[in-house]
Design a protein around this motif. Sequence first.
Motif, PDB file in Angstrom:
ATOM      1  N   ASP A  11       0.860  -1.184   0.000  1.00  0.00           N
ATOM      2  CA  ASP A  11       0.000   0.000   0.000  1.00  0.00           C
ATOM      3  C   ASP A  11       0.894   1.231   0.000  1.00  0.00           C
ATOM      4  OD1 ASP A  11      -1.650   2.217   0.724  1.00  0.00           O
ATOM      5  OD2 ASP A  11      -3.137   0.847   1.555  1.00  0.00           O
ATOM      6  N   GLU A  12       1.077   1.808  -1.162  1.00  0.00           N
ATOM      7  CA  GLU A  12       1.953   2.978  -1.292  1.00  0.00           C
ATOM      8  C   GLU A  12       1.438   4.152  -0.487  1.00  0.00           C
ATOM      9  OE1 GLU A  12       4.771   3.345  -2.765  1.00  0.00           O
ATOM     10  OE2 GLU A  12       4.980   1.678  -4.175  1.00  0.00           O
ATOM     11  N   GLY A  13       0.111   4.363  -0.512  1.00  0.00           N
ATOM     12  CA  GLY A  13      -0.463   5.510   0.178  1.00  0.00           C
ATOM     13  C   GLY A  13      -0.231   5.491   1.672  1.00  0.00           C
ATOM     14  N   LYS A  14      -0.409   4.330   2.276  1.00  0.00           N
ATOM     15  CA  LYS A  14      -0.230   4.195   3.722  1.00  0.00           C
ATOM     16  C   LYS A  14       1.182   3.760   4.105  1.00  0.00           C
ATOM     17  CE  LYS A  14      -5.021   3.102   4.952  1.00  0.00           C
ATOM     18  NZ  LYS A  14      -5.902   2.113   5.650  1.00  0.00           N
ATOM     19  N   LYS A  15       2.008   3.486   3.091  1.00  0.00           N
ATOM     20  CA  LYS A  15       3.375   3.009   3.322  1.00  0.00           C
ATOM     21  C   LYS A  15       3.378   1.728   4.164  1.00  0.00           C
ATOM     22  CE  LYS A  15       5.650   7.496   2.830  1.00  0.00           C
ATOM     23  NZ  LYS A  15       4.484   8.185   2.283  1.00  0.00           N
ATOM     24  N   LEU A  16       2.524   0.800   3.783  1.00  0.00           N
ATOM     25  CA  LEU A  16       2.428  -0.484   4.469  1.00  0.00           C
ATOM     26  C   LEU A  16       3.146  -1.543   3.644  1.00  0.00           C
ATOM     27  CD1 LEU A  16      -1.323  -0.409   5.578  1.00  0.00           C
ATOM     28  CD2 LEU A  16       0.692  -0.152   7.047  1.00  0.00           C
ATOM     29  N   SER A  17       3.849  -2.425   4.346  1.00  0.00           N
ATOM     30  CA  SER A  17       4.639  -3.433   3.644  1.00  0.00           C
ATOM     31  C   SER A  17       4.532  -4.785   4.340  1.00  0.00           C
ATOM     32  CB  SER A  17       6.105  -3.000   3.572  1.00  0.00           C
ATOM     33  OG  SER A  17       6.653  -2.888   4.884  1.00  0.00           O
ATOM     34  N   ALA A  18       5.091  -5.786   3.694  1.00  0.00           N
ATOM     35  CA  ALA A  18       5.126  -7.141   4.240  1.00  0.00           C
ATOM     36  C   ALA A  18       6.530  -7.699   4.054  1.00  0.00           C
ATOM     37  CB  ALA A  18       4.108  -8.028   3.532  1.00  0.00           C
ATOM     38  N   ASP A  19       6.898  -8.627   4.922  1.00  0.00           N
ATOM     39  CA  ASP A  19       8.129  -9.388   4.738  1.00  0.00           C
ATOM     40  C   ASP A  19       7.750 -10.753   4.179  1.00  0.00           C
ATOM     41  OD1 ASP A  19       9.559  -7.293   5.788  1.00  0.00           O
ATOM     42  OD2 ASP A  19       9.811  -8.195   7.770  1.00  0.00           O
ATOM     43  N   VAL A  20       8.573 -11.260   3.256  1.00  0.00           N
ATOM     44  CA  VAL A  20       8.301 -12.531   2.603  1.00  0.00           C
ATOM     45  C   VAL A  20       9.430 -13.504   2.939  1.00  0.00           C
ATOM     46  CG1 VAL A  20       7.700 -13.667   0.442  1.00  0.00           C
ATOM     47  CG2 VAL A  20       7.287 -11.198   0.705  1.00  0.00           C
ATOM     48  N   TYR A  21       9.041 -14.715   3.350  1.00  0.00           N
ATOM     49  CA  TYR A  21       9.993 -15.765   3.713  1.00  0.00           C
ATOM     50  C   TYR A  21       9.834 -16.919   2.724  1.00  0.00           C
ATOM     51  CZ  TYR A  21      10.362 -13.200   8.108  1.00  0.00           C
ATOM     52  OH  TYR A  21      10.569 -12.224   9.054  1.00  0.00           O
ATOM     53  N   TYR A  22      10.900 -17.184   1.964  1.00  0.00           N
ATOM     54  CA  TYR A  22      10.847 -18.214   0.933  1.00  0.00           C
ATOM     55  C   TYR A  22      11.505 -19.500   1.417  1.00  0.00           C
ATOM     56  CZ  TYR A  22      10.118 -14.313  -2.370  1.00  0.00           C
ATOM     57  OH  TYR A  22       9.658 -13.209  -3.033  1.00  0.00           O
TER      58      TYR A  22
END
Length: 264
Positions: A11-22
């Motif tokens: 979410d660019e507007g809220k600057k929300l991110s996630a971490d991804v574990y492969y």
Amino acid sequence: MVVIKNNVVYDEGKKLSADVYYPNDTTSSTKILIFWHGGGWFRGNKKSVKNLGVDLANAGFMTFIPEYSLAPAATFPAAHDDALHFVNWLIKSDYTDKDDAKNIVQIGASVGGTMALYVAGKYGFPTVTWSAPVEYSTWIKNHPDVKASPAAKDDFGITDPQEIRNSFYKYFTLTYTGTDDERVLQKLDARSYDFTNLGKLMMINSAAELTPISTVLDFVKFLAQKNLGTQLLVIPGHGHAMDYGADYLDESLDFLYQTIKRQE
């Protein structure tokens, strides 16, 4: 060897991110797991559950741990909306293939479990909750004299464990809703969610903890009245969510694996 990709913005507007574990053997057929962290909607973050993300990836899931808006800056339904936004983003992203929604499962801890229930009702993802609070309006109405605090022992000198838990329950609920208006609290109640597409669900709770077992039993009964099944595992003690999550990770993953296997 687990590969971690940090701060994938959804979410660019809220600057929300996630971490991804492969997982080290990730392929296009690797199943996807979303883990929703807890923290009472006012604290907690994806970094705090990094070790769990590694464990889930080692168990064979490409694991996403999203952040979401926190109170009091963002009140209900902000975090719930973020959860749906994340899922919509994930399904449309390059991380998933066409029809990959059937390959997504969830685990949610504490209020993260509440959000997982919200998502599960709309998308049908197989879901495990650890100590998900499910009732707010009636609980608040029945506890008018409880003083709200995230640290009742320090703030009020309270030493009784149940009173401390009650104080915290009231605090995080009202911090997220921003009001004690019963109409708003009822919308936060899990039984108000849309469970049209609810799939396989397992709820794990301690016998005496922050989340009252009586409210969980009432919720299970509510789902049963809608002909919706639930596996409920009540474990001894008073641990909450992450207090016991690692000890019951095998049970959680076994439930999800078995569910996926039956869907194939």
